[in-house]
Design an enzyme around this catalytic site. Structure first.
Site, PDB file in Angstrom:
ATOM      1  N   ASP A  13       0.862  -1.183   0.000  1.00 49.43           N
ATOM      2  CA  ASP A  13       0.000   0.000   0.000  1.00 49.43           C
ATOM      3  C   ASP A  13       0.900   1.235   0.000  1.00 49.43           C
ATOM      4  O   ASP A  13       1.895   1.294   0.728  1.00 49.43           O
ATOM      5  CB  ASP A  13      -0.899  -0.005   1.244  1.00 49.43           C
ATOM      6  CG  ASP A  13      -2.016   1.000   1.153  1.00 49.43           C
ATOM      7  OD1 ASP A  13      -1.724   2.220   1.097  1.00 49.43           O
ATOM      8  OD2 ASP A  13      -3.187   0.597   1.152  1.00 49.43           O
ATOM      9  N   HIS A  56     -10.169  -4.228  -3.728  1.00 50.07           N
ATOM     10  CA  HIS A  56      -8.859  -4.506  -3.138  1.00 50.07           C
ATOM     11  C   HIS A  56      -9.006  -4.902  -1.680  1.00 50.07           C
ATOM     12  O   HIS A  56      -9.756  -4.310  -0.936  1.00 50.07           O
ATOM     13  CB  HIS A  56      -7.893  -3.327  -3.293  1.00 50.07           C
ATOM     14  CG  HIS A  56      -8.373  -2.011  -2.771  1.00 50.07           C
ATOM     15  ND1 HIS A  56      -9.301  -1.223  -3.435  1.00 50.07           N
ATOM     16  CD2 HIS A  56      -8.039  -1.324  -1.653  1.00 50.07           C
ATOM     17  CE1 HIS A  56      -9.505  -0.114  -2.743  1.00 50.07           C
ATOM     18  NE2 HIS A  56      -8.765  -0.156  -1.648  1.00 50.07           N
ATOM     19  N   LEU A  57      -8.277  -5.950  -1.335  1.00 49.31           N
ATOM     20  CA  LEU A  57      -8.236  -6.454   0.030  1.00 49.31           C
ATOM     21  C   LEU A  57      -7.012  -5.867   0.712  1.00 49.31           C
ATOM     22  O   LEU A  57      -5.912  -5.911   0.161  1.00 49.31           O
ATOM     23  CB  LEU A  57      -8.137  -7.979   0.033  1.00 49.31           C
ATOM     24  CG  LEU A  57      -7.949  -8.584   1.421  1.00 49.31           C
ATOM     25  CD1 LEU A  57      -9.186  -9.381   1.800  1.00 49.31           C
ATOM     26  CD2 LEU A  57      -6.722  -9.453   1.489  1.00 49.31           C
ATOM     27  N   HIS A  58      -7.207  -5.293   1.891  1.00 51.87           N
ATOM     28  CA  HIS A  58      -6.098  -4.801   2.707  1.00 51.87           C
ATOM     29  C   HIS A  58      -5.631  -5.940   3.601  1.00 51.87           C
ATOM     30  O   HIS A  58      -6.444  -6.626   4.215  1.00 51.87           O
ATOM     31  CB  HIS A  58      -6.550  -3.646   3.599  1.00 51.87           C
ATOM     32  CG  HIS A  58      -6.892  -2.401   2.860  1.00 51.87           C
ATOM     33  ND1 HIS A  58      -5.982  -1.390   2.635  1.00 51.87           N
ATOM     34  CD2 HIS A  58      -8.055  -1.999   2.285  1.00 51.87           C
ATOM     35  CE1 HIS A  58      -6.572  -0.422   1.966  1.00 51.87           C
ATOM     36  NE2 HIS A  58      -7.836  -0.766   1.739  1.00 51.87           N
TER      37      HIS A  58
END
Length: 170
Positions: free
Chosen positions: A49, A118-120
């Site tokens: 990120d 989107h996966l964090h």
């Protein structure tokens, strides 16, 4: 294999509004940027990120453009599970001490920074600062977590469908 696993995603491709060509994450998935790809396969890409909320903060995105978790359907549960697995894999690869001290999840629109699913994957969750806790922590109403098993991916998709249906009624 890719075409058969991606067929169920076809209706979710968002060609409207900004378009795929303008999507930052589509450009990353197509290797059109200098973003370092940490893990990838035919369907998913993982990278750091740009504005980390924790010591380890990674994003897992599908290569195919899907606008957000609110567009997911029940037959997308395997995709969400594969995204979760890649998120866990990058944390393991980077030797995160405790996989019990992680946050894996999605922001619900309009609180997602990029209109591409989107996966964090964040760790250690216990060391996140106050701003990160508000954005990704347990008290964040708009951050939907993924946990092991089938139940949570279904909740993410059901909540996304619920919000979509409310938006259509207004």
């Amino acid at each position: 294999h890719l075409s058969s696993s991606a067929d169920h995603l076809q209706p979710l491709i968002d060609n409207s509004a900004s378009g795929i060509d303008d999507c930052k994450f589509c450009q990353i998935a197509s290797n059109k940027t200098d973003t370092e790809i940490l893990l990838s396969d035919d369907e998913l890409v993982c990278f750091r990120d740009m504005k980390p909320g924790a010591t380890h903060h990674y994003l897992v995105i599908p290569r195919m453009h899907i606008s957000s978790c609110k567009t997911l359907k029940m037959d997308n549960i395997p995709l969400v599970e594969r995204m979760e697995q890649m998120g866990r894999s990058i944390l393991e690869k980077n030797k995160v001490c405790s996989l019990d001290d992680v946050r894996l999840g999605f922001h619900l629109p309009p609180f997602s920074s990029v209109p591409h699913l989107h996966l964090h994957a964040l760790a250690p969750a216990s060391k996140m600062n106050l701003k990160s806790q508000l954005r990704y922590g347990q008290q964040s109403y708009w951050f939907i977590t993924v946990s092991q098993g089938w139940i949570e991916p279904r909740k993410i998709i059901q909540l996304g469908l619920f919000i979509y249906n409310i938006a259509r009624q207004t």
